[in-house]
Design an enzyme around this catalytic site. Structure first.
Site, PDB file in Angstrom:
ATOM      1  N   VAL A  98       0.867  -1.179   0.000  1.00  0.00           N
ATOM      2  CA  VAL A  98       0.000   0.000   0.000  1.00  0.00           C
ATOM      3  C   VAL A  98       0.903   1.229   0.000  1.00  0.00           C
ATOM      4  CG1 VAL A  98      -1.778   1.314   1.234  1.00  0.00           C
ATOM      5  CG2 VAL A  98      -1.937  -1.199   1.111  1.00  0.00           C
ATOM      6  N   GLY A  99       1.012   1.813  -1.166  1.00  0.00           N
ATOM      7  CA  GLY A  99       1.765   3.056  -1.296  1.00  0.00           C
ATOM      8  C   GLY A  99       3.241   3.006  -1.623  1.00  0.00           C
TER       9      GLY A  99
ATOM     10  N   SER B  70       6.142   3.540  -7.437  1.00  0.00           N
ATOM     11  CA  SER B  70       6.845   4.733  -7.907  1.00  0.00           C
ATOM     12  C   SER B  70       5.890   5.872  -8.266  1.00  0.00           C
ATOM     13  CB  SER B  70       7.665   4.371  -9.135  1.00  0.00           C
ATOM     14  OG  SER B  70       6.783   3.832 -10.103  1.00  0.00           O
TER      15      SER B  70
ATOM     16  N   CYS C  62       2.788   6.281  -6.890  1.00  0.00           N
ATOM     17  CA  CYS C  62       1.699   6.330  -5.891  1.00  0.00           C
ATOM     18  C   CYS C  62       1.838   7.546  -5.000  1.00  0.00           C
ATOM     19  CB  CYS C  62       1.774   5.125  -4.967  1.00  0.00           C
ATOM     20  SG  CYS C  62       1.858   3.574  -5.810  1.00  0.00           S
TER      21      CYS C  62
ATOM     22  N   ASP D 119       4.318  -6.200  -4.134  1.00  0.00           N
ATOM     23  CA  ASP D 119       3.928  -5.313  -5.238  1.00  0.00           C
ATOM     24  C   ASP D 119       4.351  -3.862  -4.991  1.00  0.00           C
ATOM     25  OD1 ASP D 119       2.669  -3.896  -7.235  1.00  0.00           O
ATOM     26  OD2 ASP D 119       0.639  -4.166  -6.428  1.00  0.00           O
TER      27      ASP D 119
ATOM     28  N   GLY E  89       6.175  -2.286 -11.805  1.00  0.00           N
ATOM     29  CA  GLY E  89       5.509  -1.339 -12.694  1.00  0.00           C
ATOM     30  C   GLY E  89       6.512  -0.488 -13.444  1.00  0.00           C
TER      31      GLY E  89
ATOM     32  N   GLY F 203       0.102   6.442 -12.586  1.00  0.00           N
ATOM     33  CA  GLY F 203      -0.506   5.622 -11.543  1.00  0.00           C
ATOM     34  C   GLY F 203      -1.963   5.400 -11.916  1.00  0.00           C
TER      35      GLY F 203
HETATM   36  P1  XMP Z   1       6.316   0.360  -9.102  1.00  0.00           P
HETATM   37  O1  XMP Z   1       7.113   0.974  -7.988  1.00  0.00           O
HETATM   38  O2  XMP Z   1       6.938  -0.907  -9.583  1.00  0.00           O
HETATM   39  O3  XMP Z   1       4.915  -0.010  -8.461  1.00  0.00           O
HETATM   40  O4  XMP Z   1       6.082   1.331 -10.211  1.00  0.00           O
HETATM   41  C1  XMP Z   1       3.872  -0.559  -9.206  1.00  0.00           C
HETATM   42  C2  XMP Z   1       2.648  -0.707  -8.345  1.00  0.00           C
HETATM   43  O5  XMP Z   1       2.133   0.568  -7.926  1.00  0.00           O
HETATM   44  C3  XMP Z   1       0.746   0.438  -7.597  1.00  0.00           C
HETATM   45  N1  XMP Z   1      -0.004   1.554  -8.216  1.00  0.00           N
HETATM   46  C4  XMP Z   1      -0.519   2.585  -7.530  1.00  0.00           C
HETATM   47  N2  XMP Z   1      -0.557   2.847  -6.208  1.00  0.00           N
HETATM   48  N3  XMP Z   1      -1.690   4.881  -6.662  1.00  0.00           N
HETATM   49  C5  XMP Z   1      -1.153   4.004  -5.768  1.00  0.00           C
HETATM   50  O6  XMP Z   1      -1.200   4.255  -4.561  1.00  0.00           O
HETATM   51  C6  XMP Z   1      -1.693   4.699  -8.009  1.00  0.00           C
HETATM   52  O7  XMP Z   1      -2.163   5.512  -8.786  1.00  0.00           O
HETATM   53  C7  XMP Z   1      -1.078   3.475  -8.466  1.00  0.00           C
HETATM   54  N4  XMP Z   1      -0.900   2.941  -9.692  1.00  0.00           N
HETATM   55  C8  XMP Z   1      -0.247   1.768  -9.513  1.00  0.00           C
HETATM   56  C9  XMP Z   1       0.293  -0.910  -8.138  1.00  0.00           C
HETATM   57  O8  XMP Z   1       0.150  -1.788  -7.047  1.00  0.00           O
HETATM   58  C10 XMP Z   1       1.449  -1.308  -9.048  1.00  0.00           C
HETATM   59  O9  XMP Z   1       1.583  -2.700  -9.236  1.00  0.00           O
END
Ligand code: XMP
Length: 479
Positions: A299-300, A303, A305, A338, A361, A387
């Site tokens: 959760v959070g 990159s 988020c 994740d 991601g 995101g």
């Molecule tokens: P990385 O760090 O690899 O993380 O880019 C990918 C993960 O980020 C999450 N994700 C989000 N979390 N707001 C969030 O709080 C967003 O808008 C968002 N978009 C993606 C998701 O779990 C992903 O796999």
């Protein structure tokens, strides 16, 4: 109130240990995605709309990992994305793309071929009997876009075909001797039963690590939400052959997630269901008790988020993985770590902390296979990423739903950002670098397998000075 400490990747290092591995090649990176699926490479591409559609999922599965296709599209489109992966590399494509000969012209077929990213198309009659074949080459040289395809397709009598039982060896011979690239398979009644292509045979030979299902097709996951059409979507995705379903919402430790898991597992008892995201042991336990086969943790940390900034909630990722995996292990349920992975060392730490696989991601967003737009800035190539809770992603979803200008964007509370990510070439190259780092990391911990890594890993908490020392310092870095 006693406030516990939460740690993340940069707060720790793994302590090197005596190793019996003579070479990093001895490290076996295979790990369980779920009870029934073992990945050769424990890396999953995120179900984000700038990370995973079919192209990324194919690249990931060819490298031994897997891609989870995002859900921000119609059911039909998501199903098609899954089918593209399923068709991509099995040595026999069981359900090749076809058109029924009616009145199509060259322009119609070019459009169809472009949309489906294929190099040719088989033409069948209403009884699914093969009556012709058209390749991009046949069409590309045609000036008259209105010309009917019946006039330019290679007709049945000139097509070399194989029996439905054709083996890989036989197919290679037929393709080689006849200097052709496509071998449709037809039964005694002339009905089309499959297709073998040179490209797929080469892929099979060149990708010995490919992650495949029992029918030899590449594996793929696909995501759903907790509201709206999720049951219907699941039904269609299962029919399309999806291997893993991902029930994905930002705050997964919620009553409606639990209700959804129960409904999904009672309606589709054979699906492999990933549920998340959670950041605690309790969250993990509740999702497992509801029926989740895999729990996605984070959760959070991502990159892109801003959840932690906007809501004040989250758990630093290393602590979240440790707490979740301690609970999950009691139930023999694997954890996906994740988000927040920036280097291969973070993968080693995430797995050492108890993760079975990691989801990535942004590291994959900048690649050729990610769906995002490519842009140039100051002479450098970037890809657009965002995101899934960003304003831009929300805007696109509303527009796709047919909403008009003023749909309340000003009230939307974003928990993610839009970003530019440097272009990084092919996803395969990135994954190979990450796997190389993982293997080295395993050998530093003296672990031949991920399970051994769980047992042997010893973390040390470091200070800001330790972190600074970890990066290159006091030199002018050239590359
Ligand atoms: P990385 O760090 O690899 O993380 O880019 C990918 C993960 O980020 C999450 N994700 C989000 N979390 N707001 C969030 O709080 C967003 O808008 C968002 N978009 C993606 C998701 O779990 C992903 O796999």
């Amino acid at each position: 109130m006693v406030i516990p400490q939460g740690l993340t990747f940069d707060d720790v290092l793994l302590i090197p240990q005596r190793s019996s591995l003579a070479s990093r090649k001895e490290a076996d990176t295979s790990s369980r995605l779920s009870q029934n699926i073992t990945l050769k490479v424990p890396i999953i591409s995120s179900n984000m709309d700038t990370v995973t559609e079919s192209e990324m999922a194919i690249a990931m599965a060819l490298e031994g990992g897997i891609g989870f296709i995002h859900r921000f599209m119609s059911i039909q489109k998501e199903v098609e994305e899954v089918k593209k992966v399923k068709r991509a590399q099995s040595f026999v494509v069981e359900d090749p793309l076809t058109i029924t000969l009616q009145d199509q012209n060259v322009a119609d077929v070019l459009d169809f071929i472009d949309k489906n990213k294929v190099t040719g198309i088989l033409v069948v009659n209403k009884d699914h009997q093969l009556i012709g074949i058209l390749t991009r080459r046949d069409l590309a040289l045609e000036d008259d876009l209105n010309k009917k395809i019946a006039k330019i397709m290679t007709p049945r009598e000139r097509i070399i075909t194989g029996k439905p039982s054709t083996t890989l060896k036989e197919a290679k011979e037929i393709l080689k001797i006849n200097k052709i690239e496509k071998l449709p398979l037809v039964d005694q009644a002339g009905k089309l039963t499959g297709l073998i292509t040179t490209k797929d045979i080469l892929h099979t030979i060149q990708s010995p690590n490919a992650q495949k299902d029992q029918k030899g097709r590449l594996m793929v996951g696909a995501s759903i939400g907790v509201v709206g059409d999720y049951l219907e979507r699941t039904e269609e995705l299962v029919k399309a052959g999806v291997d893993v379903m991902v029930l994905d919402i930002a705050h997964g430790h919620a009553d409606h997630t639990i209700t959804c898991i129960k409904k999904l597992k009672s309606k589709f008892s054979s699906i492999t269901l990933v549920a998340g995201n959670v950041a605690t042991g309790e969250g993990t336990r509740d999702l497992i008790k509801a029926g989740a086969d895999v729990v996605k943790v984070g959760v959070g940390p991502g990159s892109m988020c801003t959840t932690r900034i906007v809501t004040g909630h989250g758990v630093p990722q290393l602590t979240a993985i440790m707490e979740a995996s301690q609970v999950a292990r009691k139930y023999k349920i694997p954890i996906i770590a994740d988000g927040g992975i920036r280097y291969s060392g973070d993968i080693v730490k995430a797995l050492a902390a108890g993760g079975s696989t990691v989801m990535i991601g942004s590291l994959l967003t900048g690649t050729q296979e990610s769906p995002g737009m490519t842009v140039m800035k100051n002479g450098r190539k970037y890809k657009m990423a965002r995101g899934m809770a960003s304003v831009a992603a929300n805007w696109s979803r509303k527009m796709a739903d047919g909403k008009k200008d003023n749909y309340g964007l000003e009230e939307y509370v974003a928990e993610g950002v839009e970003a530019l990510v440097p272009y990084r070439g092919s996803a395969a190259d990135i994954v190979r670098q990450l796997v190389g780092g993982l293997r080295s990391g395993m050998s530093y911990s003296g672990a031949k397998t991920i399970k051994e890594l769980w047992k042997k890993a010893k973390f040390v908490q470091i200070t800001g000075a330790g972190l600074k020392e970890s990066f290159p310092h006091d030199v002018e870095v050239i590359q």
